[in-house]
Scaffold this active site. Structure first.
Site, PDB file in Angstrom:
ATOM      1  CE  LYS A  45      37.450  43.017  35.109  1.00 33.40           C
ATOM      2  NZ  LYS A  45      38.486  44.062  35.167  1.00 33.40           N
ATOM      3  CG  ASP A 105      36.906  34.618  50.208  1.00 32.94           C
ATOM      4  OD1 ASP A 105      37.690  33.828  50.739  1.00 32.94           O
ATOM      5  OD2 ASP A 105      36.869  35.833  50.504  1.00 32.94           O
ATOM      6  CG  ASP A 161      41.789  40.251  40.355  1.00 35.42           C
ATOM      7  OD1 ASP A 161      40.879  39.475  40.709  1.00 35.42           O
ATOM      8  OD2 ASP A 161      41.799  41.464  40.648  1.00 35.42           O
ATOM      9  NE  ARG A 167      41.235  39.856  36.130  1.00 32.87           N
ATOM     10  CZ  ARG A 167      40.362  39.768  37.134  1.00 32.87           C
ATOM     11  NH1 ARG A 167      40.012  38.593  37.598  1.00 32.87           N
ATOM     12  NH2 ARG A 167      39.839  40.856  37.666  1.00 32.87           N
TER      13      ARG A 167
END
Ligand code: IMP
Ligand code: MG
Length: 180
Positions: A45, A105, A161, A167
């Site tokens: 998301k 990441d 998030d 978000r």
């Protein structure tokens, strides 16, 4: 300060800079893909806000689709195991695929995605990430388009998030440790 902003330690990329970053990415992508068959695939998301802005900054016809993956667990560290929650509907044959991600990441999510999507034989496959944390990479993945390099801090906002919250912050921020 509203309730959402209480969790913000400091703003890393404000709304004005986000606009500039995204219009520049859109300009580059429009130029690079003008003779191609561009398909943007957003990784839900986290990249939903970025995708919504990026697709409107692209000035050539393109298709869009969405994929939902999640790494197991909901804490701050990735587990390395990725689950496909929702797959794309479009057959990738003949499409120049651009994967749209919120943040790179460890790179484990994107290397896994790149592997399974290239097995479906798109005409080409590239990666566009809004944020990159190069100091944390654990794979040799190289994003083709990067919005901004960020330090190794936990980031929230603009789609990202912490435990499914924040978000909806309109900018990219570092979370206050008290909220972790
Ligand atoms: P990776 O597999 O370690 O590259 O990370 C994949 C996913 O972890 C990203 O798409 C994000 O959803 C999430 N993630 C990584 N770093 C952060 C962060 O600083 N804030 C919020 N989510 C993050
Ligand atoms: Mg996440």
């Amino acid at each position: 300060m509203n309730m959402l902003e209480q969790a913000v330690k400091n703003v890393i990329i404000d709304e004005n800079r986000l606009k500039l970053i995204i219009s520049e990415l859109g300009r580059k992508i429009s130029e690079d893909y003008k003779d191609k068959n561009l398909l943007l695939v957003s990784v839900l998301k986290g990249s939903v806000v970025f995708m919504a802005d990026l697709m409107r900054a692209i000035k050539i016809p393109c298709s869009v689709d969405f994929m939902c993956v999640s790494s197991y667990g909901n804490g701050v560290k990735t587990s390395g195991v990725v689950k496909i929650v929702k797959d794309i509907d479009i057959n990738l044959k003949g499409y120049d695929l651009l994967i749209v991600e919120d943040i790179l990441d460890s790179g484990l999510t994107l290397s896994y995605l790149e592997e399974i999507l290239s097995a479906r034989n798109p005409a080409s496959i590239k990666i566009c990430t809004l944020l990159d944390k190069p100091s944390r990479h654990m794979t040799d993945i190289k994003p083709d388009y990067v919005g901004a390099v960020v330090p190794d801090v936990f980031i929230i906002g603009y789609g990202l998030d912490y435990d499914e919250k924040y978000r909806n912050l309109p900018y990219v921020a570092e979370i206050d440790e008290k909220y972790i």
